[in-house]
Enzyme design. Structure first.
Site, PDB file in Angstrom:
ATOM      1  N   SER A   1       0.834  -1.196   0.000  1.00  0.00           N
ATOM      2  CA  SER A   1       0.000   0.000   0.000  1.00  0.00           C
ATOM      3  C   SER A   1       0.874   1.255   0.000  1.00  0.00           C
ATOM      4  CB  SER A   1      -0.964  -0.034   1.183  1.00  0.00           C
ATOM      5  OG  SER A   1      -1.938   0.974   1.078  1.00  0.00           O
TER       6      SER A   1
ATOM      7  N   HIS B   1      -8.479   1.668   0.412  1.00  0.00           N
ATOM      8  CA  HIS B   1      -8.698   0.732  -0.704  1.00  0.00           C
ATOM      9  C   HIS B   1     -10.171   0.344  -0.834  1.00  0.00           C
ATOM     10  CE1 HIS B   1      -4.388   0.504  -1.204  1.00  0.00           C
ATOM     11  NE2 HIS B   1      -4.281   0.289   0.084  1.00  0.00           N
TER      12      HIS B   1
END
Length: 316
Positions: A93, A202
């Protein structure tokens, strides 16, 4: 040198005191932190070394703070092993931006610019669209995807991270998380654990950040990777700067396909995984992914001593 993959952690790996030993031991590390402070506009050194943890954990502060530490670790490993050419670079990420800097896609200054804006936009979206994340243990991603297909409860919920075979992170608003976590428990989940985050990363709840962040990236120069990078969104390689920019604009709202990326590296014969950054989150995931009695070495390094040990293992 052993075939090595360099990995960089993301949100959740922060800790008070991170980077302090590197800053005190090396002038170049201190200069990198000073640059990060100038670009971000935050007192990152104080936040990292002294906290308080509540302020450090704010998305706005955390993204540039953790990235600065990751970049310092890579800088110091490079100094110890100037001839090192890793087989792969990867980041989880937020950590993917550190991987892009390590691979030569972004300069250190541009990396800090992007993660600062990313944190700003994501904190904004988190305030406008409150949510969170849960770790679901004991179900595969295929099982969770199937349950999501038939889920008719309230709220928003999606798969955010596929971290290990049976470690899946879901993201959404509170209604969606509450409703779907109950479905997971009823269908064999061993455990559902809330994560200490205030943003539904996300997920569609942060989609409002994409357009603004894409506009920021348009002003940043991207280069072709000098080290292969397996991207979170695709779990595959990419060499074209324009395509990389487009992938990274989608990363904010897309599933992190970490398990697939790690499997690909393992299948390609990586002998050493080095997690460059605080804590051992990625190392812990890898130990769940690797087969039992695997000869692959996993090491985390974020201090002068641990970085020296990592360099010795790679060079052996």
């Amino acid at each position: 040198m052993k075939k090595t993959a360099i990995l960089f952690p993301g949100q959740g790996s922060q800790d008070i005191g991170m980077g302090q030993a590197l800053i005190e031991a090396d002038q170049e590390a201190a200069e990198l932190m000073a640059m990060a402070e100038e670009v971000s506009g935050f007192s990152l050194k104080k936040l990292c070394c002294e906290g308080p943890i509540k302020d450090l954990t704010r998305v706005l502060h955390l993204q540039p703070a953790l990235t600065a530490i990751n970049l310092m670790c890579w800088q110091q490993l490079n100094k110890a092993l100037p001839d090192l050419v890793p087989a792969y670079a990867g980041g989880h990420s937020l950590g993917e931006y550190s991987a892009l800097q390590a691979a030569g896609v972004l300069s250190a200054k541009d990396t800090m610019t992007l993660v600062t804006k990313r944190g700003e936009f994501m904190e904004r979206e988190g305030a406008a669209n409150p949510g969170g994340m849960l770790a679901v243990l004991g179900l595969t991603v295929e099982e969770i995807d199937s349950l999501l297909t038939t889920y008719s409860g309230p709220g928003v919920v999606v798969v955010a991270n596929h971290n290990a075979e049976q470690q899946i992170i879901i993201s959404g608003d509170q209604e969606g998380l509450d409703g779907f976590s109950q479905v997971c428990k009823e269908n064999g989940a061993q455990k559902v654990v809330p994560l200490k985050v205030s943003v539904a990363n996300h997920s569609p709840l942060v989609a409002g950040a994409v357009e603004d962040f894409s506009a920021c990236m348009a002003a940043i120069q991207f280069h072709s990777p000098q080290i292969p990078v397996l991207f979170n969104v695709t779990a595959s390689l990419e060499n074209q700067p324009t395509t990389i920019r487009e992938i990274m604009s989608r990363q904010i709202i897309s599933r992190v396909r970490w398990y697939e990326s790690m499997q690909r590296m393992i299948d390609d014969g990586v002998e050493v995984f080095v997690e460059l950054g605080p804590k051992k989150v990625l190392t812990g995931m890898l130990r769940k992914i690797l087969p039992r009695k695997s000869p692959v070495t996993c090491i985390q390094a974020d201090t002068p001593e641990l970085l020296e040990k990592a360099a010795e293992i790679i060079a052996a």
